[in-house]
Design a protein around this motif. Structure first.
Motif, PDB file in Angstrom:
ATOM      1  N   ILE A 136       0.860  -1.186   0.000  1.00 18.54           N
ATOM      2  CA  ILE A 136       0.000   0.000   0.000  1.00 18.54           C
ATOM      3  C   ILE A 136       0.893   1.231   0.000  1.00 18.54           C
ATOM      4  N   HIS A 137       0.629   2.172  -0.900  1.00 18.25           N
ATOM      5  CA  HIS A 137       1.491   3.346  -0.935  1.00 18.25           C
ATOM      6  C   HIS A 137       0.698   4.642  -1.018  1.00 18.25           C
ATOM      7  N   GLY A 138       1.235   5.662  -0.349  1.00 21.63           N
ATOM      8  CA  GLY A 138       0.766   7.035  -0.461  1.00 21.63           C
ATOM      9  C   GLY A 138       2.007   7.879  -0.642  1.00 21.63           C
ATOM     10  N   THR A 139       2.305   8.237  -1.882  1.00 19.08           N
ATOM     11  CA  THR A 139       3.610   8.798  -2.222  1.00 19.08           C
ATOM     12  C   THR A 139       3.464  10.037  -3.107  1.00 19.08           C
ATOM     13  N   PHE A 140       4.547  10.808  -3.207  1.00 20.06           N
ATOM     14  CA  PHE A 140       4.482  12.003  -4.042  1.00 20.06           C
ATOM     15  C   PHE A 140       4.766  11.700  -5.503  1.00 20.06           C
ATOM     16  N   ALA A 141       5.183  10.487  -5.806  1.00 13.48           N
ATOM     17  CA  ALA A 141       5.410  10.081  -7.197  1.00 13.48           C
ATOM     18  C   ALA A 141       5.381   8.559  -7.274  1.00 13.48           C
ATOM     19  N   GLY A 142       4.944   8.029  -8.441  1.00 12.51           N
ATOM     20  CA  GLY A 142       5.052   6.596  -8.663  1.00 12.51           C
ATOM     21  C   GLY A 142       3.775   5.811  -8.468  1.00 12.51           C
ATOM     22  N   MET A 143       2.725   6.145  -9.203  1.00 14.58           N
ATOM     23  CA  MET A 143       1.482   5.366  -9.139  1.00 14.58           C
ATOM     24  C   MET A 143       1.699   3.998  -9.786  1.00 14.58           C
ATOM     25  N   VAL A 144       1.391   2.918  -9.072  1.00 19.21           N
ATOM     26  CA  VAL A 144       1.600   1.575  -9.606  1.00 19.21           C
ATOM     27  C   VAL A 144       0.295   0.794  -9.735  1.00 19.21           C
ATOM     28  N   SER A 145      -0.830   1.445  -9.493  1.00 20.65           N
ATOM     29  CA  SER A 145      -2.132   0.820  -9.700  1.00 20.65           C
ATOM     30  C   SER A 145      -3.119   1.910 -10.055  1.00 20.65           C
ATOM     31  N   GLU A 146      -4.275   1.526 -10.603  1.00 25.19           N
ATOM     32  CA  GLU A 146      -5.280   2.520 -10.954  1.00 25.19           C
ATOM     33  C   GLU A 146      -5.771   3.249  -9.709  1.00 25.19           C
ATOM     34  N   PHE A 147      -6.114   4.524  -9.862  1.00 26.57           N
ATOM     35  CA  PHE A 147      -6.601   5.289  -8.720  1.00 26.57           C
ATOM     36  C   PHE A 147      -7.865   4.650  -8.147  1.00 26.57           C
ATOM     37  N   GLY A 148      -7.834   4.361  -6.873  1.00 22.93           N
ATOM     38  CA  GLY A 148      -8.989   3.787  -6.200  1.00 22.93           C
ATOM     39  C   GLY A 148      -9.204   2.313  -6.443  1.00 22.93           C
ATOM     40  N   GLN A 149      -8.460   1.721  -7.379  1.00 23.03           N
ATOM     41  CA  GLN A 149      -8.669   0.318  -7.741  1.00 23.03           C
ATOM     42  C   GLN A 149      -7.386  -0.485  -7.532  1.00 23.03           C
ATOM     43  N   PRO A 150      -7.341  -1.336  -6.534  1.00 25.32           N
ATOM     44  CA  PRO A 150      -6.164  -2.188  -6.317  1.00 25.32           C
ATOM     45  C   PRO A 150      -6.003  -3.197  -7.455  1.00 25.32           C
ATOM     46  N   SER A 151      -4.840  -3.818  -7.504  1.00 26.13           N
ATOM     47  CA  SER A 151      -4.587  -4.948  -8.393  1.00 26.13           C
ATOM     48  C   SER A 151      -4.303  -6.176  -7.546  1.00 26.13           C
ATOM     49  N   TYR A 152      -4.729  -7.344  -8.037  1.00 27.92           N
ATOM     50  CA  TYR A 152      -4.625  -8.594  -7.282  1.00 27.92           C
ATOM     51  C   TYR A 152      -3.944  -9.647  -8.150  1.00 27.92           C
ATOM     52  N   PHE A 153      -3.089 -10.445  -7.531  1.00 28.91           N
ATOM     53  CA  PHE A 153      -2.317 -11.430  -8.277  1.00 28.91           C
ATOM     54  C   PHE A 153      -2.427 -12.798  -7.613  1.00 28.91           C
ATOM     55  N   GLY A 154      -2.813 -13.807  -8.428  1.00 31.70           N
ATOM     56  CA  GLY A 154      -2.971 -15.160  -7.923  1.00 31.70           C
ATOM     57  C   GLY A 154      -2.303 -16.166  -8.829  1.00 31.70           C
ATOM     58  N   GLU A 155      -2.321 -17.426  -8.425  1.00 32.88           N
ATOM     59  CA  GLU A 155      -1.624 -18.467  -9.187  1.00 32.88           C
ATOM     60  C   GLU A 155      -2.253 -18.716 -10.558  1.00 32.88           C
TER      61      GLU A 155
END
Length: 255
Positions: free
Chosen positions: A129-148
């Protein structure tokens, strides 16, 4: 807090896919927000009238400032609404940009603007989870999920957009809520339209006696994740969370 994120049909579908094993064993998720100029250039701040010249400097100050409280909170409500409550967090946090400028004035910043949190959801499922001044790694408001067996990145399942009601109205997945679709689609064009939906949830609860899935318990849990993250960063000690919440199995019926 913004527990109304779980009123969005796309989040209902994502929760259903994950809970039904559509991604197989879940590995990890990512959620957050990052902004470079961080409010300085918004339309409500670049004009000369009282309604278009709003000073944003409080976003850069304690208490209550910083991107976690301001923007990451939306993604955190989606993340926890899909995965359930987190159990513990650890974090690193600090101030990256110590002076910001608005309309020729310099403002010293004392709210952290560069925070990364690692959250444990149990059963060896983790989230960044990040709250940063630069470097968005997922859509705003929408997490990304990774499974097998696959992934959900923003609102796409294995690269294909997840269908949702309201698409034919020209609304994005982040615009659709129970009172913002169909004959009410125009409300999706409102600035901060999610606030209108939150208000209508309360109106319906009072008028019709129908409880909302938007609850104070969910809001409190997300705020605890943020505050526990700051505490973990300051002390170097992983924080065990004390709050929890529950959502009904059938979110669509409840919303």
């Amino acid at each position: 807090a913004s527990p109304g994120q779980m009123l969005r049909p796309t989040n209902h579908k994502i929760r259903e896919i994950i809970q039904s094993g559509g991604l197989g064993k879940l590995s990890w998720a990512v959620a957050g927000a990052a902004f470079g100029s961080y409010h300085e250039t918004e339309g409500v701040r670049t004009g000369d009238t009282p309604l278009s010249n709003i000073n944003p400097s409080w976003y850069w100050r304690k208490p209550g400032g910083g991107p976690l409280y301001d923007m990451t909170v939306y993604a955190l409500h989606s993340l926890t609404g899909v995965l359930g409550p987190a159990q513990r967090v650890t974090a690193m946090s600090g101030i990256g940009i110590k002076t910001r400028h608005f309309k020729g004035e310099a403002y010293e910043c004392d709210a952290d603007d560069n925070t990364v949190i690692l959250a444990d959801f149990g059963n060896n499922v983790f989230a960044f989870i990040h709250g940063t001044f630069a470097g968005m790694v997922s859509e705003f408001g929408q997490p990304s999920y990774f499974g097998e067996k696959g992934s959900i990145v923003g609102t796409k399942l294995n690269g294909e957009p997840i269908d949702y009601p309201g698409k034919s109205d020209g609304l994005s997945p982040l615009q659709v809520t129970p009172h913002v679709a169909g004959k009410y689609a125009a409300h999706g064009k409102l600035g901060e339209h999610h606030v209108y939906e939150d208000t209508m949830q309360l109106v319906r609860w009072v008028r019709d006696g129908k409880p909302s899935i938007v609850t104070a318990d969910h809001a409190a849990h997300v705020i605890e994740i943020i505050e526990a993250g700051y505490a973990a960063a300051e002390t170097g000690v992983t924080q065990t969370l004390k709050t929890t919440f529950t959502l009904p199995e059938d979110l669509s019926a409840a919303s």
